[in-house]
Write a protein that holds these residues in place. Structure first.
Motif, PDB file in Angstrom:
ATOM      1  N   UNK A 283      32.108  61.015  25.781  1.00  0.00           N
ATOM      2  CA  UNK A 283      32.690  62.362  25.744  1.00  0.00           C
ATOM      3  C   UNK A 283      33.925  62.466  24.855  1.00  0.00           C
ATOM      4  N   UNK A 284      34.589  61.342  24.568  1.00  0.00           N
ATOM      5  CA  UNK A 284      35.876  61.396  23.874  1.00  0.00           C
ATOM      6  C   UNK A 284      35.920  60.722  22.502  1.00  0.00           C
ATOM      7  N   UNK A 285      34.845  60.085  22.097  1.00  0.00           N
ATOM      8  CA  UNK A 285      34.831  59.405  20.801  1.00  0.00           C
ATOM      9  C   UNK A 285      33.795  60.060  19.902  1.00  0.00           C
ATOM     10  N   UNK A 286      34.195  60.412  18.701  1.00  0.00           N
ATOM     11  CA  UNK A 286      33.259  61.015  17.756  1.00  0.00           C
ATOM     12  C   UNK A 286      32.106  60.055  17.447  1.00  0.00           C
ATOM     13  N   UNK A 287      32.413  58.790  17.213  1.00  0.00           N
ATOM     14  CA  UNK A 287      31.383  57.793  16.900  1.00  0.00           C
ATOM     15  C   UNK A 287      30.436  57.592  18.074  1.00  0.00           C
ATOM     16  N   UNK A 288      30.974  57.404  19.268  1.00  0.00           N
ATOM     17  CA  UNK A 288      30.149  57.119  20.455  1.00  0.00           C
ATOM     18  C   UNK A 288      29.423  58.372  20.925  1.00  0.00           C
ATOM     19  N   UNK A 289      29.990  59.543  20.658  1.00  0.00           N
ATOM     20  CA  UNK A 289      29.343  60.804  21.032  1.00  0.00           C
ATOM     21  C   UNK A 289      27.995  61.011  20.375  1.00  0.00           C
ATOM     22  N   UNK A 290      27.715  60.294  19.291  1.00  0.00           N
ATOM     23  CA  UNK A 290      26.431  60.391  18.588  1.00  0.00           C
ATOM     24  C   UNK A 290      25.321  59.593  19.274  1.00  0.00           C
TER      25      UNK A 290
ATOM     26  N   UNK B  63      32.350  50.916  15.923  1.00  0.00           N
ATOM     27  CA  UNK B  63      31.724  50.857  14.595  1.00  0.00           C
ATOM     28  C   UNK B  63      30.332  50.254  14.697  1.00  0.00           C
ATOM     29  N   UNK B  64      30.177  49.247  15.536  1.00  0.00           N
ATOM     30  CA  UNK B  64      28.871  48.613  15.723  1.00  0.00           C
ATOM     31  C   UNK B  64      27.888  49.550  16.418  1.00  0.00           C
TER      32      UNK B  64
ATOM     33  N   UNK C 274      25.034  43.516  23.338  1.00  0.00           N
ATOM     34  CA  UNK C 274      26.232  43.306  24.157  1.00  0.00           C
ATOM     35  C   UNK C 274      27.466  43.448  23.284  1.00  0.00           C
ATOM     36  N   UNK C 275      28.523  44.006  23.861  1.00  0.00           N
ATOM     37  CA  UNK C 275      29.807  44.151  23.159  1.00  0.00           C
ATOM     38  C   UNK C 275      30.922  44.018  24.186  1.00  0.00           C
ATOM     39  N   UNK C 276      32.143  43.691  23.740  1.00  0.00           N
ATOM     40  CA  UNK C 276      33.222  43.400  24.689  1.00  0.00           C
ATOM     41  C   UNK C 276      33.667  44.560  25.582  1.00  0.00           C
ATOM     42  N   UNK C 277      33.997  45.719  25.001  1.00  0.00           N
ATOM     43  CA  UNK C 277      34.574  46.762  25.855  1.00  0.00           C
ATOM     44  C   UNK C 277      34.576  48.126  25.185  1.00  0.00           C
ATOM     45  N   UNK C 278      34.484  49.157  26.020  1.00  0.00           N
ATOM     46  CA  UNK C 278      34.639  50.534  25.566  1.00  0.00           C
ATOM     47  C   UNK C 278      36.089  50.768  25.141  1.00  0.00           C
ATOM     48  N   UNK C 279      36.304  51.807  24.382  1.00  0.00           N
ATOM     49  CA  UNK C 279      37.633  52.227  23.928  1.00  0.00           C
ATOM     50  C   UNK C 279      38.360  51.117  23.159  1.00  0.00           C
TER      51      UNK C 279
END
Length: 187
Positions: free
Chosen positions: A84-91, A49-50, A38-43
């Motif tokens: 679609x818009x974050x290099x980190x999350x795109x992985x 980083x997590x 669980x994490x607080x929010x996108x963007x």
């Protein structure tokens, strides 16, 4: 109240994974090990980083028979946009669950009711859908996903070896303990 040893409560949610939307329920967890992150929010700031760090451990976790689920109170549509818009999350290859109803976050007791956001909670769940480990961090403290590999190995070892326990900093292949009257006071 501790969630350790408790079965995951029923839920149904939409999720994003590898370019498609899927449905996930508590039944999806049965028959395999699972990690809920669980994490607080996108963007946001610490969250990517997590989640990227968790992706870096994904192959090792998959080798252990673990499926990973990240969860926030955002929608599955927001997860796709972030992917679609974050290099980190795109992985990310694992499942990203949307919890806009906050039901899952509430069931895992990580919902900040005032903010409407999930705390940073990590749960290892066994193949029966029972919670085996819980870690909850304050919002500004990111987690280290590399610790999950050893925690899963320890949980799997204990499940497969009744009567044995894993001491602190246990590594696969190292000595375990067999609690008994003879062991009391000798450690």
């Amino acid at each position: 109240m501790s969630l350790i040893g408790k079965e995951v409560q029923p839920f149904k949610a939409s999720a994003y994974r590898n370019g498609e939307f899927i449905d996930v329920t508590e039944e999806s967890l049965k028959g395999q090990w699972s990690i809920f992150c669980f994490y607080p929010a996108d963007f946001t700031f610490v969250c990517p980083t997590e989640l990227e760090d968790l992706q870096n451990q994904y192959a090792a976790l998959k080798e252990l028979g673990v499926e990973v689920y990240s969860v926030s109170t955002d929608t599955h549509f927001t997860h796709k946009a972030w992917h679609d818009h974050s290099e980190a999350i795109g992985k990310i290859e694992y499942i990203m669950i949307g919890d806009p109803s906050q039901k899952i976050s509430r069931n895992f007791d990580v919902l900040d009711e005032e903010e409407g956001l999930a705390d940073r909670g990590t749960f290892i769940i066994d193949p029966d859908g029972v919670i085996q480990t819980v870690e909850i961090n304050a919002g500004g403290i990111g987690r280290d996903a590399s610790t999950l590999v050893n925690k899963v190995k320890a949980a799997q070892y204990v499940r497969n070896n009744p009567g044995e326990v894993c001491p602190a900093k246990w590594q696969e292949g190292s000595a375990t303990l067999k609690p008994s009257l003879d062991l009391v006071g000798k450690i």
